[in-house]
Design a protein around this motif. Structure first.
Motif, mmCIF file in Angstrom:
data_model
loop_
_atom_site.group_PDB
_atom_site.id
_atom_site.type_symbol
_atom_site.label_atom_id
_atom_site.label_comp_id
_atom_site.label_asym_id
_atom_site.label_seq_id
_atom_site.Cartn_x
_atom_site.Cartn_y
_atom_site.Cartn_z
ATOM 1 N N GLN A 32 7.136 4.384 2.833
ATOM 2 C CA GLN A 32 6.083 5.297 3.266
ATOM 3 C C GLN A 32 6.669 6.661 3.640
ATOM 4 O OE1 GLN A 32 2.873 4.509 3.335
ATOM 5 N NE2 GLN A 32 2.970 2.308 3.005
ATOM 6 N N LEU A 98 2.185 -2.923 2.283
ATOM 7 C CA LEU A 98 1.451 -2.238 1.225
ATOM 8 C C LEU A 98 0.032 -2.781 1.104
ATOM 9 C CD1 LEU A 98 1.750 -0.206 -1.148
ATOM 10 C CD2 LEU A 98 2.450 -2.126 -2.552
ATOM 11 N N GLN A 101 -2.651 -1.612 3.976
ATOM 12 C CA GLN A 101 -3.003 -0.210 4.157
ATOM 13 C C GLN A 101 -4.509 -0.047 4.275
ATOM 14 O OE1 GLN A 101 -1.347 2.572 1.324
ATOM 15 N NE2 GLN A 101 0.456 1.315 1.055
ATOM 16 N N LEU A 103 -7.358 2.940 4.265
ATOM 17 C CA LEU A 103 -7.587 4.352 3.995
ATOM 18 C C LEU A 103 -8.679 4.864 4.922
ATOM 19 C CD1 LEU A 103 -7.459 4.111 0.116
ATOM 20 C CD2 LEU A 103 -5.655 4.899 1.639
ATOM 21 N N ARG A 339 3.679 8.066 -1.324
ATOM 22 C CA ARG A 339 3.423 6.795 -0.639
ATOM 23 C C ARG A 339 3.086 5.728 -1.681
ATOM 24 N NH1 ARG A 339 -1.872 5.980 -1.187
ATOM 25 N NH2 ARG A 339 -3.259 7.791 -1.405
ATOM 26 N N HIS A 341 1.008 2.670 -3.348
ATOM 27 C CA HIS A 341 -0.391 2.282 -3.321
ATOM 28 C C HIS A 341 -0.657 1.327 -4.473
ATOM 29 C CE1 HIS A 341 0.158 5.913 -5.673
ATOM 30 N NE2 HIS A 341 -0.993 5.749 -6.266
ATOM 31 N N ARG A 343 -3.840 1.139 -6.231
ATOM 32 C CA ARG A 343 -4.836 1.575 -7.193
ATOM 33 C C ARG A 343 -4.658 3.065 -7.460
ATOM 34 N NH1 ARG A 343 -10.378 -1.575 -5.771
ATOM 35 N NH2 ARG A 343 -11.040 -0.216 -7.466
ATOM 36 N N THR A 349 -13.008 1.851 -3.148
ATOM 37 C CA THR A 349 -12.343 1.707 -1.847
ATOM 38 C C THR A 349 -12.665 2.859 -0.896
ATOM 39 O OG1 THR A 349 -10.342 2.787 -2.697
ATOM 40 C CG2 THR A 349 -10.410 0.381 -2.790
ATOM 41 N N THR A 393 -6.022 -4.366 -9.317
ATOM 42 C CA THR A 393 -4.966 -3.460 -8.862
ATOM 43 C C THR A 393 -3.815 -3.514 -9.853
ATOM 44 O OG1 THR A 393 -3.635 -5.039 -7.576
ATOM 45 C CG2 THR A 393 -5.590 -4.090 -6.491
ATOM 46 N N TYR A 407 3.919 1.205 -8.223
ATOM 47 C CA TYR A 407 3.204 1.608 -7.016
ATOM 48 C C TYR A 407 3.034 3.127 -6.914
ATOM 49 C CZ TYR A 407 4.147 -3.179 -5.584
ATOM 50 O OH TYR A 407 4.218 -4.555 -5.527
ATOM 51 N N CYS A 410 0.228 3.241 -10.667
ATOM 52 C CA CYS A 410 -0.762 2.168 -10.543
ATOM 53 C C CYS A 410 -1.538 1.907 -11.831
ATOM 54 C CB CYS A 410 -1.738 2.462 -9.403
ATOM 55 S SG CYS A 410 -0.929 2.520 -7.803
#
Length: 456
Positions: A32, A98, A101, A103, A339, A341, A343, A349, A393, A407, A410
């Motif tokens: 991160q 991960l 997380q 948002l 960072r 993620h 997706r 989301t 994902t 990541y 994605c």
């Protein structure tokens, strides 16, 4: 964390390492913290980690190289490596984080009008007289804030778009006032961005935008004739000169803005020159790839080699004209390297589009496929339940599972993947471009940090 002589430092499996300007770039895709730049001395210690040696073993090796070094120096460096999330001790705890997380900032695209003063050759929108009424606008804003409160969101990012939203200036600024009032009432912070083609950014408008503390994203696809090939008025005349005046007005009145560049087959070669032009004016830029859509016949097929070549040249221009902020989340379509993620975008989301008629859609590229309306009880629930990707994902994409960069990209835009490959559950058509350019982005960020002397 307390480190002892018998502590064993461990490296993360997917760590990317490269040498940049006599320093070393270390990047853990699960971190991160972003990337880390090490000097020669720190890298020597890092290079001695083999997942078996203790700190005492490494200290002995360092002592042979430099008899003046002491163990407190070693501990300090390894503490920095640990806090930067490029090494760990004991069990690796980054990957489970991960999946946890949350948002906290939903993005809401408010489609104010179908009308536009331009007829861009690649536009995804059918132009009609349709526009959002004040009644629908007010209800949409109220429902979004109510839903955000229920889901405990701390901030909302609004994008006011169209068409050209500045064709509806009176309604736009009434909408802004409504958002500001609800922000004060609910204590939910907001960011408001006007998505504009730049033609109507007059001094009067720019002063008002500055007064309201709004941001602007301006579309500019090239210099002079290059821009004029694709972003044209109804009569076919190019818009570059008007857009340039609008950008100059934004600069004059110190409005916070960036330039959004859509890369098509018609402007690839001009991207390095455009990049240099924007950097010389100290203007942040964002690169997006053209999305194929039913409204036009524009294509960006079989352009991988050109994309890689000319984007690399653009990156070189950025390094020579370094700005004091990072670029790695701006310069490659749908790629976020700051960072990890799961997706590539917020669909399902934390991202929702509200059409001018109050209908809800997953994405502005899917305007003709509503998933609900502002009359729904909870707009965020509708967004989550009607996710067009069905929750897929990057972990579900078989070709991506062993990729070092999974990541970060994605799997790219799911709509593009569906269009080109027939389903979501596979790698993006841009895979070769991403694999070639993600390391370049990391090197670019490392060079920026080195120039600014902000490295370990």
């Amino acid at each position: 964390m307390k480190l002892f002589l018998q502590s064993v430092p461990l490296k993360h499996k997917s760590t990317f390492i490269d040498q940049v300007d006599n320093h070393f770039l270390i990047y853990n895709p699960l971190s991160q913290k972003g990337l880390t730049v090490l000097n020669q001395e720190s890298y020597f210690l890092f290079s001695k980690i083999n997942n078996k040696r203790t700190l005492q073993d490494i200290f002995k090796l360092a002592k042979k190289k430099d008899s003046k070094i002491n163990f407190s120096d070693i501990k300090k460096i390894f503490n920095n490596l640990y806090s930067s999330q490029i090494i760990y001790f004991g069990k690796d705890s980054l990957e489970p984080k991960l999946y946890k997380q949350k948002l906290n900032t939903p993005g809401v695209w408010l489609h104010l009008t179908n009308q536009c003063n331009l007829r861009c050759t690649y536009c995804y929108l059918h132009k009609t007289p349709g526009k959002m009424s004040q009644e629908i606008a007010n209800k949409a804003i109220e429902k979004i804030f109510k839903s955000a409160q229920k889901h405990n969101f701390k901030q909302i990012k609004f994008k006011l778009s169209g068409g050209e939203p500045l064709l509806e200036q009176k309604m736009l600024f009434r909408l802004v006032n409504k958002i500001k009032k609800l922000e004060d009432k609910t204590k939910i912070k907001t960011i408001i961005v006007i998505m504009s083609n730049g033609v109507l950014l007059t001094p009067t408008i720019c002063k008002k935008i500055k007064q309201k503390k709004l941001q602007v994203a301006v579309s500019l696809d090239g210099l002079n004739k290059v821009h004029d090939k694709t972003r044209v008025f109804v009569n076919g005349r190019g818009s570059f000169k008007q857009v340039e005046k609008g950008i100059d007005n934004l600069l004059k009145y110190k409005v916070l803005f960036n330039v959004s560049v859509t890369i098509t087959s018609k402007n690839i070669k001009n991207i390095p020159k455009l990049t240099k032009y924007l950097l010389e004016k100290n203007i942040p830029l964002v690169f997006n790839f053209y999305r194929e859509n039913p409204c036009v016949k524009e294509e960006l097929n079989n352009q991988d080699e050109k994309l890689i070549f000319y984007l690399k040249k653009a990156y070189q221009a950025i390094y020579k004209n370094a700005l004091p902020y990072g670029y790695i989340d701006r310069l490659l379509d749908r790629v976020v390297a700051s960072r990890p993620h799961l997706r590539p975008c917020g669909m399902g989301t934390n991202y929702l589009v509200i059409r001018h008629d109050g209908k809800l859609v997953n994405c502005q590229m899917l305007m003709e496929k509503p998933i609900g309306s502002i009359n729904d009880k909870d707009l965020i629930d509708t967004m989550i339940q009607k996710d067009f990707t069905k929750g897929i994902t990057v972990e579900d994409k078989t070709p991506c599972k062993n990729c070092q960069w999974k990541y970060i990209c994605c799997g790219g835009c799911p709509l593009l993947t569906l269009e080109k490959k027939g389903n979501y559950n596979t790698s993006t058509p841009n895979c070769a471009v991403y694999k070639a350019l993600i390391p370049e982005l990391l090197r670019l960020e490392a060079k920026r940090l080195i120039k600014l002397h902000k490295f370990s």
